[in-house]
Enzyme design. Sequence first.
Site, PDB file in Angstrom:
ATOM      1  N   SER A  65      17.719  14.108   9.332  1.00  0.00           N
ATOM      2  CA  SER A  65      16.355  14.961   9.523  1.00  0.00           C
ATOM      3  C   SER A  65      16.904  15.794  10.912  1.00  0.00           C
ATOM      4  O   SER A  65      17.723  15.990  10.173  1.00  0.00           O
ATOM      5  CB  SER A  65      14.976  13.456   9.739  1.00  0.00           C
ATOM      6  N   PRO A 500       3.494   2.447  23.800  1.00  0.00           N
ATOM      7  CA  PRO A 500       5.045   2.205  24.355  1.00  0.00           C
ATOM      8  C   PRO A 500       6.009   3.368  22.738  1.00  0.00           C
ATOM      9  O   PRO A 500       5.645   3.235  21.445  1.00  0.00           O
ATOM     10  CB  PRO A 500       4.801   0.875  23.504  1.00  0.00           C
TER      11      PRO A 500
END
Length: 545
Positions: A65, A500
């Site tokens: 990507s 996180p």
Amino acid sequence: MSEFQEVSKQSGVHPKPAGLVFQYGTAGFRTNAKLLDHIMFRMGLLATLRSKTTKATIGVMVTASHNPEEDNGVKLVDPMGEMVSPTWEVYATQLANAEQEDLLAALKDIIEKEAVNMSQEAKVFVGKDTRGSSARLSQAVLDGVSALGGHSKDYGLVTTPQLHYMVCCQNTQGKYGEATVEGYYKKLSQAFIKLSKNASNCTDDQKHLSVDGANGIGALKVREMESHLKKELHISLFNDGSEGKLNHQCGADFVKVQQKPPTGMEINPGERCCSFDGDADRIVYYYSDSEGTFHLLDGDKVATLISTFLKELLTSAGLDLKIAVVQTAYANGSSTNYLENTMKVIVRCTKTGVKHLHHAAQEFDIGVYFEANGHGTVLFSKAAEEKIQQLAENSSLIDEKKRAALLLQNTINVINQTVGDAISDMLLIEAILAIKGMTIHQWDAIYTDLPNRQLKVKVSDCRVIDTTDAERRAVSPAGLQEAIDTLVKKYRKARSFVRPSGTEDVVRVYAEAETQDSADDLAHEVSLAVYRLAGGVGGEPKPLH
């Protein structure tokens, strides 16, 4: 069993370096291309097992990507063109990390758990992006498929969304479309041309779009598709791969993060521009105003434009369908406010990661989902599609209703519902702007983004942060959410959250407020709170000013 002898033999050609550990995440596996040969072979094996279990064709896409050119990666595609199911993500990790001598045991464990009928036929579609390593790595996938006696079809160079599309076409026996690249171009461009016919007096200037192809596969495919668009869209293609490096100082991720145009692209004031990412599953729009100021229209602006258009058509058609926009906590507060309070559209917030948004969008008649990074699409329920089709075919309808129903039908056909697709999204956006007679400046002015800032804080273990409410509130460590709440109260129109990272030991901090200075100050103060309460490492975060 003879198939396992072949697996043993072939896996020797694609051996795993000892001690390497990978995790199958939202983006599949992704790392430096030199480390991926054994993973590709094993994903070929896994896709074959998945095909046998589902009695359907499975896809394997070789791409990294928006990552740099030296990286590569792999994603598995399930029967309806969606991402592979969470259980099989676990199997992918298990298989990828099995040491060389434990590979057969790991394979047999999956076969047993899923009660795989090994005599069932298997079919796997394979595609790849333009990276130098993709040819070699896609061959490793094909070796994995043949080692377990599966049949494969190698599509060669395709965008990620095109491979998802092929898999869905194949498994719906052609109901979704023809499983060829040509079939993809025809379906999308014909729907786009029909939509464009509803735009009154579009000048050539208004039909012009500058496209940054990120020096990737999207550039090649836009070039191939141009002839199908019959002059309804005039594309100037930049970063087409003829000289620049893939994703280097160009592409959707670069433009979004750097908040500036890609290298190698001249922008005239007010001109519409867009950027794809490396595998063409993300898109962002942008322009420069008469003062030369850069304006970015990200996934939030795209979702707002599309959902507004669809809601207006539903009203004109007299259709009572439930439409919703699915966002993440990163969506700008102004977009959420506009959708809920001005457009009166349902807004649902999910955890970060496309699979979460896709899943939530399936709960509505029409679900529009976009991440702020420009990855997203629109999902129509089967019932919604049928109602729209019945209305479009109803000969006794009055003109306005009939027109709206036909527009909805063509909108469905221009959208790739399997996954976010830069080419499909581009055609839909261009058609909407033409039909509404809107400039990019008018689109941008629908609402004004609240100034925001994203920061990262290094911690010794990011798992100490636990969140709830679609990652908008921290449950642990103790005292952190209270500290954030107190800081947010100091600023006008402010909010902030922490989450996180899924890939490294950092905590991501997001803040927005009425002014950029306030957003920067809030982000810094929240970073300090994270550093002090969540085990920060290194020096304390420094103020931005």
